[in-house]
Design a protein around this motif. Structure first.
Motif, PDB file in Angstrom:
ATOM      1  N   GLN A 219      65.403  54.084  22.261  1.00  0.00           N
ATOM      2  CA  GLN A 219      65.273  52.650  21.999  1.00  0.00           C
ATOM      3  C   GLN A 219      66.142  52.204  20.830  1.00  0.00           C
ATOM      4  OE1 GLN A 219      61.185  51.337  21.833  1.00  0.00           O
ATOM      5  NE2 GLN A 219      61.717  49.301  21.079  1.00  0.00           N
ATOM      6  N   VAL A 220      66.149  52.957  19.739  1.00  0.00           N
ATOM      7  CA  VAL A 220      66.938  52.517  18.583  1.00  0.00           C
ATOM      8  C   VAL A 220      68.423  52.684  18.833  1.00  0.00           C
ATOM      9  CG1 VAL A 220      65.096  52.911  16.915  1.00  0.00           C
ATOM     10  CG2 VAL A 220      66.751  54.730  17.351  1.00  0.00           C
ATOM     11  N   VAL A 221      68.819  53.718  19.570  1.00  0.00           N
ATOM     12  CA  VAL A 221      70.234  53.878  19.897  1.00  0.00           C
ATOM     13  C   VAL A 221      70.699  52.727  20.783  1.00  0.00           C
ATOM     14  CG1 VAL A 221      71.889  55.313  21.154  1.00  0.00           C
ATOM     15  CG2 VAL A 221      70.281  56.376  19.551  1.00  0.00           C
ATOM     16  N   ALA A 222      69.883  52.334  21.744  1.00  0.00           N
ATOM     17  CA  ALA A 222      70.240  51.214  22.609  1.00  0.00           C
ATOM     18  C   ALA A 222      70.336  49.904  21.840  1.00  0.00           C
ATOM     19  CB  ALA A 222      69.211  51.081  23.730  1.00  0.00           C
ATOM     20  N   SER A 223      69.595  49.786  20.737  1.00  0.00           N
ATOM     21  CA  SER A 223      69.625  48.563  19.933  1.00  0.00           C
ATOM     22  C   SER A 223      70.872  48.460  19.067  1.00  0.00           C
ATOM     23  CB  SER A 223      68.396  48.498  19.024  1.00  0.00           C
ATOM     24  OG  SER A 223      68.511  49.404  17.935  1.00  0.00           O
ATOM     25  N   GLN A 224      71.628  49.540  18.963  1.00  0.00           N
ATOM     26  CA  GLN A 224      72.796  49.600  18.083  1.00  0.00           C
ATOM     27  C   GLN A 224      74.042  49.277  18.891  1.00  0.00           C
ATOM     28  OE1 GLN A 224      73.016  49.939  14.919  1.00  0.00           O
ATOM     29  NE2 GLN A 224      74.799  51.082  14.274  1.00  0.00           N
ATOM     30  N   SER A 225      74.517  48.048  18.817  1.00  0.00           N
ATOM     31  CA  SER A 225      75.678  47.650  19.616  1.00  0.00           C
ATOM     32  C   SER A 225      76.978  48.225  19.076  1.00  0.00           C
ATOM     33  CB  SER A 225      75.779  46.119  19.673  1.00  0.00           C
ATOM     34  OG  SER A 225      75.904  45.575  18.360  1.00  0.00           O
ATOM     35  N   SER A 226      77.014  48.518  17.782  1.00  0.00           N
ATOM     36  CA  SER A 226      78.213  49.093  17.183  1.00  0.00           C
ATOM     37  C   SER A 226      77.819  49.751  15.868  1.00  0.00           C
ATOM     38  CB  SER A 226      79.272  48.016  16.935  1.00  0.00           C
ATOM     39  OG  SER A 226      78.795  47.055  16.011  1.00  0.00           O
ATOM     40  N   TRP A 254      69.701  69.763  23.208  1.00  0.00           N
ATOM     41  CA  TRP A 254      68.876  68.655  23.689  1.00  0.00           C
ATOM     42  C   TRP A 254      69.554  67.318  23.432  1.00  0.00           C
ATOM     43  CZ3 TRP A 254      66.787  64.110  22.311  1.00  0.00           C
ATOM     44  CH2 TRP A 254      65.825  63.564  23.160  1.00  0.00           C
ATOM     45  N   LEU A 255      70.075  67.130  22.226  1.00  0.00           N
ATOM     46  CA  LEU A 255      70.683  65.846  21.877  1.00  0.00           C
ATOM     47  C   LEU A 255      71.877  65.541  22.767  1.00  0.00           C
ATOM     48  CD1 LEU A 255      70.415  63.536  19.736  1.00  0.00           C
ATOM     49  CD2 LEU A 255      72.316  64.661  18.551  1.00  0.00           C
ATOM     50  N   LEU A 256      72.751  66.505  22.980  1.00  0.00           N
ATOM     51  CA  LEU A 256      73.936  66.263  23.797  1.00  0.00           C
ATOM     52  C   LEU A 256      73.577  65.981  25.250  1.00  0.00           C
ATOM     53  CD1 LEU A 256      76.365  68.968  22.376  1.00  0.00           C
ATOM     54  CD2 LEU A 256      76.300  66.532  21.831  1.00  0.00           C
ATOM     55  N   ASP A 257      72.470  66.538  25.706  1.00  0.00           N
ATOM     56  CA  ASP A 257      72.038  66.318  27.090  1.00  0.00           C
ATOM     57  C   ASP A 257      71.261  65.015  27.278  1.00  0.00           C
ATOM     58  OD1 ASP A 257      73.194  68.656  27.958  1.00  0.00           O
ATOM     59  OD2 ASP A 257      71.339  69.823  27.948  1.00  0.00           O
ATOM     60  N   ASN A 258      70.725  64.456  26.191  1.00  0.00           N
ATOM     61  CA  ASN A 258      69.786  63.344  26.334  1.00  0.00           C
ATOM     62  C   ASN A 258      70.157  62.084  25.563  1.00  0.00           C
ATOM     63  OD1 ASN A 258      67.215  64.451  27.875  1.00  0.00           O
ATOM     64  ND2 ASN A 258      67.918  66.089  26.499  1.00  0.00           N
ATOM     65  N   ALA A 259      71.237  62.088  24.826  1.00  0.00           N
ATOM     66  CA  ALA A 259      71.663  60.906  24.070  1.00  0.00           C
ATOM     67  C   ALA A 259      73.155  60.673  24.303  1.00  0.00           C
ATOM     68  CB  ALA A 259      71.378  61.098  22.581  1.00  0.00           C
ATOM     69  N   PRO A 260      73.601  59.424  24.180  1.00  0.00           N
ATOM     70  CA  PRO A 260      75.012  59.095  24.439  1.00  0.00           C
ATOM     71  C   PRO A 260      75.900  59.426  23.248  1.00  0.00           C
ATOM     72  CG  PRO A 260      73.825  57.103  23.876  1.00  0.00           C
ATOM     73  CD  PRO A 260      72.796  58.205  23.911  1.00  0.00           C
ATOM     74  N   LYS A 285      83.172  64.624  20.661  1.00  0.00           N
ATOM     75  CA  LYS A 285      83.957  63.813  19.715  1.00  0.00           C
ATOM     76  C   LYS A 285      83.127  63.308  18.531  1.00  0.00           C
ATOM     77  CE  LYS A 285      87.492  64.460  22.311  1.00  0.00           C
ATOM     78  NZ  LYS A 285      88.443  65.542  21.922  1.00  0.00           N
ATOM     79  N   ALA A 286      81.863  63.725  18.452  1.00  0.00           N
ATOM     80  CA  ALA A 286      81.073  63.424  17.255  1.00  0.00           C
ATOM     81  C   ALA A 286      81.647  64.197  16.066  1.00  0.00           C
ATOM     82  CB  ALA A 286      79.620  63.801  17.475  1.00  0.00           C
ATOM     83  N   VAL A 287      81.295  63.751  14.878  1.00  0.00           N
ATOM     84  CA  VAL A 287      81.722  64.415  13.647  1.00  0.00           C
ATOM     85  C   VAL A 287      80.615  65.353  13.167  1.00  0.00           C
ATOM     86  CG1 VAL A 287      82.418  64.072  11.239  1.00  0.00           C
ATOM     87  CG2 VAL A 287      83.171  62.461  13.007  1.00  0.00           C
ATOM     88  N   ALA A 288      80.984  66.550  12.786  1.00  0.00           N
ATOM     89  CA  ALA A 288      80.038  67.449  12.125  1.00  0.00           C
ATOM     90  C   ALA A 288      79.980  67.061  10.654  1.00  0.00           C
ATOM     91  CB  ALA A 288      80.484  68.902  12.263  1.00  0.00           C
ATOM     92  N   GLY A 289      78.802  66.624  10.198  1.00  0.00           N
ATOM     93  CA  GLY A 289      78.626  66.240   8.802  1.00  0.00           C
ATOM     94  C   GLY A 289      78.167  67.439   7.991  1.00  0.00           C
TER      95      GLY A 289
END
Length: 454
Positions: A219-226, A254-260, A285-289
């Motif tokens: 839900q919170v990821v979907a709320s983040q337009s940018s 899990w995260l890579l399989d279930n989140a954009p 293409k995510a950044v490793a912090g």
């Protein structure tokens, strides 16, 4: 318009000599190599793209050194966390602003032009919201405005004490929000951006797979337009075990399989990954912090660096707990952790090449990506996030220009930094932040008051 003249500068294409660099409205507008300094130019020795500090919990700076006493049994991240909770119960808004300002001064003097503030301290000590829901975000923003650092503010969604929607513990009451209240807090924080320079922004930070749940995360990821999305992931073996037991997969898997997950995401720590997870994360293409000093301090373990780099992964560095704020120490600790594990040298390099250049350039580009800043290289059109170092300092004076980044990363301390610009704001001059004395007085006053209450 501001003009910098550098004897040498590290551009996207490599080293240039006698460079005049023009800045307008916070951006680099013109680069002229093989030039001559003109009256009014700010003259420096060696100019580099400044790094972003992609992960900070500013308030933890005030407890640096308080948790280095071994208790009965085995000290761990989890015992450190309990002490941190007790400390946070005493912090008020004035303390938080004063501590953050001191942290941001130290970051800029160390060579960081920007910061990703992973901010989860939201409410009063009893868990009740302030009259203005984003009161403590306002305090972080005020500290950034005062010190001139480029801020990517990352309010944290922290709803549960563990996988399976466990109720928050007493020490976590200041962090807690449900999704609706969190979205309101983020909206208020975005509304406050008008008080900051144009290069500052607000993203979001679901704290971890422990402190949220699949439904809320979606839900919170979907709320983040940018904007940037940061999340703690796979920092500790116990965390991996709990997520695997509760969600049926390891955290990164899990995260890579279930989140954009894509280029605006930053996965903080990602310390405990299989090779398969490591390569999949690189492909996302995510950044490793990476926060090597804090990860060493907390006993987290080393990152899977060579596999990640060979898979094309992006990375940046952050100071996390702020137990030590040092750009050079973060980079060298990252490389040294790999050497200690692999019993080898110059590990964080793909093929052949300079370890210092690979680390510095990679962290500059990856850190800017993680914070959503058009920076990380000295190129026309990019933000003027710039740092000058003194190549004649004793740690560097024996080196040729092509060796300077190796010297900076492995042989120098942050005191080789002479100047720093955050989006063109010349905040560090002659090695000192322009507001260092004022900010430090306020910090010491806040600490005296805080210690009197402990």
């Amino acid at each position: 318009m501001t003009v910098i003249f550098a004897k040498r500068a590290y551009l996207a294409a490599g080293w240039a000599e006698n460079l005049r660099l023009e800045i307008k409205n916070g951006r680099i507008t013109r680069l002229t190599p093989d030039a001559v300094a003109q009256l009014g130019d700010t003259c420096v020795d060696t100019l580099l793209p400044a790094l972003a500090n992609l992960h900070s919990h500013a308030f933890q700076r005030a407890m640096a050194g308080m948790t280095e006493y071994r208790q009965a049994g085995r000290d761990s991240f989890w015992t450190w966390r309990d002490l941190m909770y007790r400390f946070t119960a005493r912090l008020n808004p004035v303390h938080i602003q004063a501590i953050a300002a001191q942290v941001y001064v130290e970051m800029q003097e160390a060579g960081y032009a920007s910061v990703g503030e992973f901010h989860y301290l939201h409410h009063q000590p009893n868990g009740q919201p302030y009259d203005r829901l984003c009161e403590l975000s306002d305090r972080i923003m005020a500290a950034a405005a005062e010190t001139g650092i480029g801020l990517s503010h990352l309010p944290v969604l922290y709803s549960y004490a563990g996988v399976g929607e466990k109720p928050l513990e007493a020490g976590q009451r200041r962090f807690g929000n449900d999704v609706d209240r969190f979205c309101e807090l983020v909206a208020q924080a975005r509304g406050a951006l008008g008080n900051l320079p144009d290069d500052c922004r607000v993203g979001i930070a679901p704290h971890s797979l422990r402190a949220t749940c699949p439904r809320d995360l979606a839900q919170v990821v979907a709320s983040q337009s940018s904007g940037p999305i940061h999340i703690h992931i796979a920092e500790q073996p116990r965390e991996v075990e709990e997520v695997q037991a509760g969600l049926g997969a390891r955290p990164v898997e899990w995260l890579l399989d279930n989140a954009p997950v894509e280029s605006n995401w930053c996965l903080i720590h990602a310390t405990h990954m299989t090779d398969e997870e490591t390569c999949a994360m690189a492909r996302s293409k995510a950044v490793a912090g990476l926060c090597p000093v804090t990860e060493a301090n907390l006993g987290d373990g080393p990152f899977n660096g060579p596999v990640y780099l060979n898979a094309g992964g992006a990375f940046g560095v952050g100071s996390d707990s702020n137990v030590l704020i040092s750009m050079t120490e973060e980079l060298r600790t990252l490389e040294y952790s790999q050497r200690l594990r692999d019993l080898s040298r110059n590990v964080m390099v793909v093929g052949e090449g300079s370890a210092g250049q690979t680390l510095y350039r990679g962290a500059a580009i990856g850190g800017a990506q993680a914070l959503g800043r058009n920076a990380g290289q000295i190129t026309e059109g990019m933000l003027a996030d710039l740092v000058a170092i003194d190549s004649q300092a004793p740690a560097l004076c024996a080196l040729q220009p092509h060796q300077l980044l190796d010297g900076l990363v492995f042989a120098a301390k942050d005191n080789v930094v002479t100047d720093l610009w955050s989006a063109g704001r010349h905040q560090v001059q002659n090695g000192h932040h322009v507001l260092r004395d004022k900010v430090t007085r306020n910090y010491k006053g806040a600490i005296s008051e805080l210690l009197a209450e402990l």
